[in-house]
Design a protein around this motif. Structure first.
Motif, PDB file in Angstrom:
ATOM      1  N   ASP A  94     -28.767 -34.291-116.836  1.00 29.27           N
ATOM      2  CA  ASP A  94     -29.488 -34.815-118.002  1.00 29.27           C
ATOM      3  C   ASP A  94     -30.695 -35.643-117.568  1.00 29.27           C
ATOM      4  N   GLU A  95     -30.550 -36.401-116.485  1.00 30.06           N
ATOM      5  CA  GLU A  95     -31.653 -37.233-115.984  1.00 30.06           C
ATOM      6  C   GLU A  95     -32.830 -36.360-115.547  1.00 30.06           C
ATOM      7  N   GLN A  96     -32.513 -35.280-114.875  1.00 31.71           N
ATOM      8  CA  GLN A  96     -33.579 -34.361-114.435  1.00 31.71           C
ATOM      9  C   GLN A  96     -34.278 -33.718-115.630  1.00 31.71           C
ATOM     10  N   VAL A  97     -33.494 -33.396-116.681  1.00 32.35           N
ATOM     11  CA  VAL A  97     -34.083 -32.786-117.883  1.00 32.35           C
ATOM     12  C   VAL A  97     -35.046 -33.776-118.536  1.00 32.35           C
ATOM     13  N   VAL A  98     -34.619 -35.031-118.661  1.00 32.76           N
ATOM     14  CA  VAL A  98     -35.465 -36.072-119.272  1.00 32.76           C
ATOM     15  C   VAL A  98     -36.739 -36.250-118.444  1.00 32.76           C
ATOM     16  N   ALA A  99     -36.582 -36.325-117.135  1.00 29.67           N
ATOM     17  CA  ALA A  99     -37.748 -36.497-116.249  1.00 29.67           C
ATOM     18  C   ALA A  99     -38.677 -35.287-116.360  1.00 29.67           C
ATOM     19  N   GLY A 100     -38.107 -34.105-116.438  1.00 29.39           N
ATOM     20  CA  GLY A 100     -38.892 -32.873-116.554  1.00 29.39           C
ATOM     21  C   GLY A 100     -39.669 -32.839-117.858  1.00 29.39           C
ATOM     22  N   ARG A 101     -39.013 -33.283-118.956  1.00 30.53           N
ATOM     23  CA  ARG A 101     -39.687 -33.294-120.262  1.00 30.53           C
ATOM     24  C   ARG A 101     -40.841 -34.284-120.247  1.00 30.53           C
ATOM     25  N   LYS A 102     -40.628 -35.430-119.612  1.00 32.74           N
ATOM     26  CA  LYS A 102     -41.703 -36.439-119.524  1.00 32.74           C
ATOM     27  C   LYS A 102     -42.888 -35.862-118.771  1.00 32.74           C
ATOM     28  N   ARG A 103     -42.580 -35.145-117.678  1.00 28.72           N
ATOM     29  CA  ARG A 103     -43.628 -34.526-116.874  1.00 28.72           C
ATOM     30  C   ARG A 103     -44.402 -33.507-117.721  1.00 28.72           C
ATOM     31  N   ASP A 104     -43.650 -32.701-118.495  1.00 30.03           N
ATOM     32  CA  ASP A 104     -44.286 -31.698-119.365  1.00 30.03           C
ATOM     33  C   ASP A 104     -45.173 -32.392-120.393  1.00 30.03           C
ATOM     34  N   ASP A 105     -44.676 -33.489-120.989  1.00 29.12           N
ATOM     35  CA  ASP A 105     -45.456 -34.217-122.006  1.00 29.12           C
ATOM     36  C   ASP A 105     -46.737 -34.756-121.395  1.00 29.12           C
ATOM     37  N   ARG A 108     -49.123 -31.920-120.878  1.00 27.25           N
ATOM     38  CA  ARG A 108     -49.705 -31.485-122.149  1.00 27.25           C
ATOM     39  C   ARG A 108     -50.766 -32.487-122.611  1.00 27.25           C
ATOM     40  N   GLU A 109     -50.455 -33.771-122.471  1.00 26.96           N
ATOM     41  CA  GLU A 109     -51.385 -34.822-122.881  1.00 26.96           C
ATOM     42  C   GLU A 109     -52.677 -34.726-122.070  1.00 26.96           C
ATOM     43  N   ALA A 110     -52.515 -34.540-120.753  1.00 26.79           N
ATOM     44  CA  ALA A 110     -53.688 -34.439-119.867  1.00 26.79           C
ATOM     45  C   ALA A 110     -54.521 -33.230-120.254  1.00 26.79           C
ATOM     46  N   TYR A 111     -53.844 -32.138-120.585  1.00 29.13           N
ATOM     47  CA  TYR A 111     -54.551 -30.920-120.961  1.00 29.13           C
ATOM     48  C   TYR A 111     -55.360 -31.137-122.233  1.00 29.13           C
ATOM     49  N   PHE A 112     -54.730 -31.740-123.263  1.00 29.76           N
ATOM     50  CA  PHE A 112     -55.436 -31.928-124.532  1.00 29.76           C
ATOM     51  C   PHE A 112     -56.572 -32.942-124.397  1.00 29.76           C
ATOM     52  N   THR A 113     -56.374 -33.974-123.594  1.00 24.88           N
ATOM     53  CA  THR A 113     -57.425 -34.965-123.364  1.00 24.88           C
ATOM     54  C   THR A 113     -58.616 -34.287-122.696  1.00 24.88           C
ATOM     55  N   GLN A 114     -58.310 -33.494-121.655  1.00 20.97           N
ATOM     56  CA  GLN A 114     -59.370 -32.814-120.915  1.00 20.97           C
ATOM     57  C   GLN A 114     -60.095 -31.817-121.827  1.00 20.97           C
ATOM     58  N   ARG A 115     -59.333 -31.152-122.719  1.00 17.79           N
ATOM     59  CA  ARG A 115     -59.947 -30.180-123.617  1.00 17.79           C
ATOM     60  C   ARG A 115     -60.862 -30.884-124.634  1.00 17.79           C
TER      61      ARG A 115
END
Ligand SMILES: [Zn+2]
Length: 140
Positions: A94-105, A108-115
């Motif tokens: 579960d910890e890895q899933v949470v960390a993975g989701r944070k990384r994905d978020d 995504r945030e970096a992508y939208f900011t850059q766009r």
């Protein structure tokens, strides 16, 4: 039963009834859909965007990156689709899933900011010549 391969099919619309062992790829909708490779029957939707999954078609086979982690399903299966093959990976805690989701978020945030910045940059470069021309006219 865990699959070890999947065949891809390019479609415009993903069919409502998904066959087992088929990765449906819709380029117009930038999405790939398949039934979980563990055999549980769950539908796995992988949006293809710079911030989500990347699809590579080498002319013969397809690959999706990053891996597919079906943490929301009871099977919690985790695998890669590489050149129409399923490469199984270990289940995450579960910890890895949470960390993975944070990384994905964050990704995504970096992508939208850059766009947004790129779009603002385009707007600025379009505006500059117009402003220059306006200044020229005002001087007349
Ligand atoms: Zn499954």
């Amino acid at each position: 039963m865990k699959r070890t391969s999947i065949k891809h099919e390019f479609v415009k619309y993903v069919p409502s009834e998904l066959a087992e062992g088929v990765l449906y790829v819709s380029i117009p909708f930038a999405t790939a859909v398949h039934r979980c490779a563990c055999g549980c029957g769950n539908k796995v939707v992988t949006p293809i965007t710079p911030a989500d999954w990347h699809l590579v078609f080498d002319g013969d086979t397809v690959s999706l990156t990053p891996s597919i982690g079906n943490w929301g399903f009871p099977c919690r299966s985790h695998y890669w689709i590489k050149r129409d093959k399923i490469r199984w990976s270990g289940a995450w805690t579960d910890e890895q899933v949470v960390a993975g989701r944070k990384r994905d978020d964050r990704g995504r945030e970096a992508y939208f900011t850059q766009r947004e910045e790129a779009e603002a940059g385009v707007a600025a470069s379009v505006c500059r010549p117009v402003r220059r021309r306006l200044r020229g006219w005002l001087r007349l």
